[in-house]
Design a protein around this motif. Structure first.
Motif, mmCIF file in Angstrom:
data_model
loop_
_atom_site.group_PDB
_atom_site.id
_atom_site.type_symbol
_atom_site.label_atom_id
_atom_site.label_comp_id
_atom_site.label_asym_id
_atom_site.label_seq_id
_atom_site.Cartn_x
_atom_site.Cartn_y
_atom_site.Cartn_z
ATOM 1 N N GLU A 156 -6.267 8.249 -3.757
ATOM 2 C CA GLU A 156 -6.817 7.227 -2.873
ATOM 3 C C GLU A 156 -7.684 6.244 -3.654
ATOM 4 O O GLU A 156 -7.727 5.056 -3.348
ATOM 5 N N ARG A 193 0.834 -1.202 0.000
ATOM 6 C CA ARG A 193 0.000 0.000 0.000
ATOM 7 C C ARG A 193 0.867 1.250 0.000
ATOM 8 O O ARG A 193 0.605 2.199 -0.728
ATOM 9 N N GLN A 242 -9.697 0.757 2.686
ATOM 10 C CA GLN A 242 -9.306 1.941 1.929
ATOM 11 C C GLN A 242 -10.218 3.120 2.248
ATOM 12 O O GLN A 242 -9.768 4.267 2.317
ATOM 13 N N ALA A 256 -7.136 2.203 -4.014
ATOM 14 C CA ALA A 256 -8.214 1.269 -3.696
ATOM 15 C C ALA A 256 -8.387 0.248 -4.806
ATOM 16 O O ALA A 256 -8.549 -0.952 -4.554
#
Length: 231
Positions: free
Chosen positions: A14, A5, A59, A18
């Motif tokens: 973001e 990540r 997420q 995800a």
């Protein structure tokens, strides 16, 4: 997964992180899997809808952390439900790879509607994702609307019908702390994207999570769980 990540986060939105995490969860963990496939011909492992739900939900927590304390009540709900589902999955990841299996087992045990059931966690995580999906779509389609207006509409259409008065009151307080629209969009875009990239990522992510949401909707409707309200 946490290391991957951090690597993906560099310069990416973001939403893109995800999507990439969702792909990682569904396809395995990279190099080791590739070596195994080269050595022997094995049947492709089925997608784990449980891992997909956990990945998307985690997420969503990251996004809420970036926003700050504004939607703390939503973040806490998601975190508690993620932990409950994750604890069960870790007990037997093969057995509990499917959300349908989890719900079916709890239905048979008569525990599906209990306050701390994984069935309840699954349903509420699905509703939180629906809230986020609605919010993103409205954010991109109505540039004239403030973020507060969009969040209020998203909440009213996805979460409010299932909340009791305590949760509804908490959301009314949270609405007064919603950040500016421009701040939220900048957060979602990351460092190396423009608005068109963000819009494309939002559409792709919405498409990717749709089968997951449909699975949860189907199993909920089958067992008359789709009207379940907060306790």
């Amino acid at each position: 997964m946490e290391r991957k990540r951090k690597e993906m986060e560099k310069g990416k939105s973001e939403l893109r992180v995800a999507m990439e995490e969702l792909r990682l969860c569904s396809s395995g963990d990279g190099e080791e899997d590739q070596v195994q496939v080269q050595q022997v011909k094995v049947q492709e492992q089925p997608k784990s809808s449980t891992m997909d739900l956990l990945s998307v939900s985690k997420q969503l927590i990251h996004v809420l952390d970036e926003i700050g304390p504004t939607l703390l009540v939503l973040r806490q709900d998601i975190q508690q439900n993620v932990q409950r589902l994750q604890d069960l999955h870790e007990r037997d990841s093969s057995k509990y790879a499917s959300l349908t299996t989890i719900v079916t087992e709890e239905i048979e045990q008569g525990t599906a509607k209990k306050t701390k059931s994984c069935t309840r966690a699954i349903i509420w995580l699905s509703r939180s994702i629906n809230f986020s999906k609605y919010l993103l779509e409205k954010l991109l389609k109505t540039p004239e609307s403030s973020l507060e207006e969009i969040v209020e509409e998203a909440y009213g259409n996805t979460l409010k019908p299932w909340h009791g008065w305590i949760s509804s009151a908490a959301y009314k307080v949270a609405l007064k702390l919603i950040p500016e629209r421009e701040f939220f969009i900048a957060l979602l875009m990351g460092n190396c994207q423009d608005f068109e990239d963000l819009a494309e990522d939002a559409k792709t992510l919405a498409y990717a999570v749709q089968p997951l949401l449909e699975e949860i909707d189907a199993i909920s409707a089958k067992h008359n769980l789709d009207k379940m309200k907060s306790s």
